[in-house]
Every structure is written in structure tokens, then in C-alpha cells.
Enzyme design. Sequence first.
Site, PDB file in Angstrom:
ATOM      1  N   GLY A 187       0.798  -1.077  -0.079  1.00 45.28           N
ATOM      2  CA  GLY A 187       0.225  -0.089  -0.090  1.00 45.28           C
ATOM      3  C   GLY A 187       0.878   1.101  -0.036  1.00 45.28           C
ATOM      4  CB  SER A 188       3.227   2.725  -1.669  1.00 43.31           C
ATOM      5  OG  SER A 188       2.855   1.629  -2.750  1.00 43.31           O
TER       6      SER A 188
END
Length: 219
Positions: A187-188
Site C-alpha cells: 500500500g503506497s
Amino acid sequence: MSIHKEGRVLLVVLLIILSVINIMVYLGFPDQPMIFRLTLGITIVLFLLVLQFFRNPKVITSVNDRHVVAPADGKVVVIEETTEAEYLKDKRIQISIFMSPVNVHVNRMPVKGVVEFFKYHAGKYLVAWHPKSSTENERTTVVIKTPKGVSVLMRQIAGALARRIKWYVKEGENFEQGQEFGFIKFGSRVDVFLPLTAKVKVNIGQKTKGGMTVLAELD
């Protein structure tokens, strides 16, 4: 479809740990097969979730010197005019792509060119869509100059779950459009800063494919 190199050791270790857990449950509850089946099911689902995160599908980029392609799979969450204060120090069009844990997390070069600047910044782990994440979170800054002399800046930004950014670039290196340059775990977000003359080809909320979706056209 292959497994990215960043996940191979982790997946082997996870498989060993989950196998040990299943063996312990099987031996510890010999008269309760339902407990073993439940544990086995949970561990299989967990392993498959982590496995899919590290998938690395083959991508064929339609190379075009005028196109800026998406550096990552995900969803467009920002399209705005802003001032890039770290390196370019001028007004730019910022396009930001949020990568959820279910997206492919390989990062690819949006344009062909030479890396003219790179810097890693330690930082916080705010949620990736937070307005301050691009200046306060752990991140990298990569600037690539195209053969026509246009500088495109990108930021890999770690989110609340992503605690490790990987990059495979150094100043002076040449990259092809769509070539892998990094990876972010769990997640980024990736920001791209383009000249004001660039013609944006995506909309807020649009899904992107790294190395394939055209974000903008350069003059």
C-alpha cells in the site's frame, strides 16, 4: 506471471512458519479435526493474499516519446497544479496514483531518459492519501530527463502499511520507458510532476496500469 524478487525470501519464510503452525495444531488437537481444518484454511488464505501482492505480470509498453505512462498500477487520486519545491523548484502538474495492497506494486519509468537526480528521504508513515504524505512520509525522489530535455520528477511514497521502499536507480543511469525502477510493499503512492504544457489524459478516480496507461502527452 512471476513472483517479484522482493517477495521470494519472505514467501519461503512465511510458508515455513504457516506449515509449522499447521503441524502444531494437528499434533496438539488430534481429536478435533475441525480446528485443524479451520487453521489450514486460514493459513492458506493468508499465504495466497501475500502471494498475490508480490505478483509480477509481464508488461509490454507501447513506447512513445510524447507519452507519459503510469509508473504504477492503482487509482488516480490527485491531478492539480502545484509547486515542486525540492528539485525542479517551479510550477508543475502533479498526478498521484494510490496503490492499494491488492495492486501490483512494481514501479515503472513513465518516460525514457537518464536519471539526473535521486534522493531517499526517511520520514513518517501517514496514510498514502494524506495531503502531507508527499513531503513528510518516507519517500524517494527520482528525476529523469528525456532525450528532448524534459525533466519528469517522481516520488515513491510509503503509506501506513508500506514500511519499505525499494529502488533500482542511480544518477547517470539510462532507462527505457516502462522499465522497472522500484517496488513498494503493502500500500503506497507514486507522484509524478510534469510540465504545465503537458496534456493530461486521465481523470480522478481512473484505474491505471503501470507501464501501459497514458497519463499525459508532452509537447
